[in-house]
Motif scaffolding. Structure first.
Motif, PDB file in Angstrom:
ATOM      1  N   LEU A 128       1.189   1.746   4.068  1.00 26.38           N
ATOM      2  CA  LEU A 128       1.671   0.778   3.100  1.00 26.38           C
ATOM      3  C   LEU A 128       0.974   1.119   1.792  1.00 26.38           C
ATOM      4  N   VAL A 129       1.743   1.476   0.772  1.00 23.27           N
ATOM      5  CA  VAL A 129       1.179   1.927  -0.500  1.00 23.27           C
ATOM      6  C   VAL A 129       1.692   1.027  -1.605  1.00 23.27           C
ATOM      7  N   SER A 152      -4.607   9.695   1.328  1.00 22.46           N
ATOM      8  CA  SER A 152      -4.828   8.939   0.104  1.00 22.46           C
ATOM      9  C   SER A 152      -3.514   8.362  -0.386  1.00 22.46           C
ATOM     10  N   GLY A 153      -3.605   7.344  -1.201  1.00 25.09           N
ATOM     11  CA  GLY A 153      -2.436   6.717  -1.794  1.00 25.09           C
ATOM     12  C   GLY A 153      -2.731   6.340  -3.234  1.00 25.09           C
ATOM     13  N   ASP A 154      -1.694   6.270  -4.023  1.00 25.23           N
ATOM     14  CA  ASP A 154      -1.845   5.917  -5.428  1.00 25.23           C
ATOM     15  C   ASP A 154      -0.981   4.692  -5.682  1.00 25.23           C
ATOM     16  N   GLU A 191      -2.952   1.308   2.836  1.00 19.82           N
ATOM     17  CA  GLU A 191      -3.442   1.000   4.189  1.00 19.82           C
ATOM     18  C   GLU A 191      -2.735   1.980   5.106  1.00 19.82           C
ATOM     19  N   PHE A 192      -3.488   2.674   5.971  1.00 21.71           N
ATOM     20  CA  PHE A 192      -2.916   3.679   6.867  1.00 21.71           C
ATOM     21  C   PHE A 192      -3.002   3.171   8.296  1.00 21.71           C
ATOM     22  N   TYR A 193      -1.860   3.213   8.998  1.00 24.27           N
ATOM     23  CA  TYR A 193      -1.742   2.664  10.345  1.00 24.27           C
ATOM     24  C   TYR A 193      -1.394   3.760  11.350  1.00 24.27           C
TER      25      TYR A 193
END
Length: 161
Positions: free
Chosen positions: A92-93, A47-49, A53-55
């Motif tokens: 990328l957050v 998760s990101g805040d 996008e997770f690669y």
């Protein structure tokens, strides 16, 4: 081992990492290199805040999180099947703060990645050697007449790493 490893504890082994002292709006790239001696199946929770996008090895495998708030934060499960060798995990957050759409909730810019045992020590944020850098190829401008929709994103490929 299945995801039951961390559920009875009530807490994740991983911790949120911030990667930036810059205030929103900000975009941060997080990166981890993982080397495997043998093929492996590695379940992750990500998760990101505010958004991410997770690669894996340059391919986007998930975007998120789903809309929520501070008391109901969402994560995504990613099941990695990786061959032996070197692999790159990256996220990328971005956090827009006051420039976000009204429906976008955020608490503090960051990333959390939690792996099942025995991978936690090598992959979990807050424990593994994740690197981060603020990405200045994104700028955010007011949408002017589109009240409440959040900033428009301008991407400058000439400044992108």
């Amino acid at each position: 081992m299945t995801s039951e490893w961390w559920q009875p504890e009530g807490r994740w082994h991983a911790h949120w990492i911030r990667g930036s002292v810059k205030y929103p709006p900000v975009v941060t790239l997080f990166h981890l290199v993982v080397t495997l001696d043998a093929p492996a199946h590695i379940p992750l929770k990500v998760s990101g805040d505010e958004r991410f996008e997770f690669y894996v090895n340059g391919t986007c495998v998930v975007r998120g999180p789903d809309r929520g708030d501070g008391s109901m934060w969402h994560y995504h499960t990613v099941n990695l099947d990786l061959a032996a060798g070197t692999h790159h995990l990256a996220a990328l957050v971005w956090s827009l703060g006051d420039d976000a759409a009204f429906a976008q909730m955020g608490k503090a810019h960051g990333l959390i990645v939690a792996a099942d045992a025995p991978w936690a020590a090598r992959i979990d944020t807050g424990h593994a050697a994740w690197q981060s850098a603020v990405i200045d190829s994104y700028t955010f401008v007011s949408p002017k007449q589109a009240w409440g929709t959040g900033s428009n994103v301008i991407f400058n490929a000439n400044r992108h790493p």
